[in-house]
Design an enzyme around this catalytic site. Sequence first.
Site, short mmCIF file in Angstrom:
data_model
loop_
_atom_site.label_atom_id
_atom_site.label_comp_id
_atom_site.label_asym_id
_atom_site.label_seq_id
_atom_site.Cartn_x
_atom_site.Cartn_y
_atom_site.Cartn_z
N PHE A 1 -39.51 -27.72 79.19
CA PHE A 1 -39.95 -26.63 80.08
C PHE A 1 -38.82 -25.67 80.44
CE2 PHE A 1 -38.76 -26.60 84.62
CZ PHE A 1 -37.94 -27.72 84.69
N LYS A 2 -37.58 -26.10 80.24
CA LYS A 2 -36.46 -25.22 80.60
C LYS A 2 -36.43 -23.93 79.78
CE LYS A 2 -33.65 -28.75 82.74
NZ LYS A 2 -34.57 -29.91 82.63
N ASP A 3 -37.09 -23.94 78.61
CA ASP A 3 -37.16 -22.71 77.81
C ASP A 3 -37.86 -21.58 78.57
OD1 ASP A 3 -35.96 -23.70 75.44
OD2 ASP A 3 -37.85 -24.63 74.82
N LEU B 1 -35.10 -20.14 80.64
CA LEU B 1 -33.87 -19.71 79.96
C LEU B 1 -34.10 -18.64 78.90
CD1 LEU B 1 -32.07 -23.10 80.17
CD2 LEU B 1 -31.14 -20.93 80.98
#
Length: 448
Positions: free
Chosen positions: A98-100, A103
């Site tokens: 989910f960090k995409d 970022l």
Amino acid sequence: MTPTGFQDAVLAGLAPDGGLIVPAEWPDFSDRLKDWMPLPYDELAIEIMRPFVDLPDDALERLVRESYATFRHPEVAPVAPAGDRFILELFHGPTLAFKDIALQFLGRVFEYILEQRDADINVLAATSGDTGSAAIYGLRRKPRVRIFVLHPHGRVSPLQERQMTAVIDDRVFNVALEGTFDDCQRIMKSIFGDTAFKERYRLGAVNSVNWARVLAQMVYYFFAAFRVMERTGGDAVQFSVPTGNFGDILAGYYAARMGLPVRKLILATNENDILARFFQTGVYERGEVHATLSPSMDIQIASNFERYLFDCAGRDAGRLNGWMDAFARESRLDLSDMNRSDLLVAGRGDTSATLDTIRRVGEEAGMVLDPHTAVGVHVGDALRDPEVPLICLATAHPAKFPDAIQQATGRTVTHPILEALNDAETRQEILPAEEADVRSYLEAHIGN
Ligand SMILES: *Cc1c(COP(=O)(O)O)cnc(C)c1O
């Protein structure tokens, strides 16, 4: 507290006094929800972000559209039913976590601001796994950005290591330190603490306290609630969120503050349960860090939690400072007398609950959950309000954690993106876990 614009907040990461940056005012979106319901993900993101940013409209629109065009699913963050709950799939970005979502956006915002200011930046990050690859994929191929990622040598999973080190770009530097993740983080923080060095080498940060990350994460709470309300005809939802640094669930808390009808926000931790204990007892007390099947949640001190406490302190920065100082001194903060919101409830899922949940949801719904998501589903099932639909956030693709899946189900899961890494060329620099070595490395690769 000095007011800061969005662009400065994004570049700086932290406020000049070392505190976290929060919006001065919160918009109320309640009467926009109906109009926003039919919007595709990127259009919705533009509407939600607009009041918070000092970017020209056409720039915001382009940055958002480009960020989410990198996702492999046309809906970006689709919602899938699984038994009597819904799973919000946040893992369709380039690195399958989910960090995409944050970022991909942050990298493009950096690039835009640096163009405007004719400046460049050298991002220094420390990672225990998922953040490193998401940051590299968000920032690579940006001519004004170099990225240095510190990871503990041999202590991230082989897959996570390959996701980072198989990126062979001129401005991407993977540095493996002969130490632990704590060493990486300590060295990074100490270098950022040296203001002269930080300015001379134009160092920047992308860690989970960066305001642009929280902002980007608010969007999927709206998007998922709309999808589920359409399907069920209901007018409220609840979310379960596997939590480490409190960045993801903080965005959900803010979404509720701005008028999204969220009945409950269920915070799920693994054995590293400082936050679960806080929401159960009102006492915030540091414990030991345990290694678990959900390593991205193996955190004791959640860096974004201070933002939530700021609201608990009635947005009184002096009062919050008193609390944070007391916690730094005593590793314990007793807020049991304070009124906590009943929106947030919390529980924990240990290793056996994680494995059971992966197995159970696999059998019941034919869906393979990654171990982080499984912790969220376990706690969500236990604490849900029976009257409204439950949306569980799926924070990683199961193929990123094949050992846990193997242990739970006896099966192997793969993903073509990860398979392609098997025989990719990799590059990393191995250094002693010493600040002096990291500084020399930065000096040698940045220049003046
Ligand atoms: C980072 C991460 C989390 C924890 O998110 P926080 O914002 O730190 O609470 C959960 N699951 C996965 C897969 C992650 O990468």
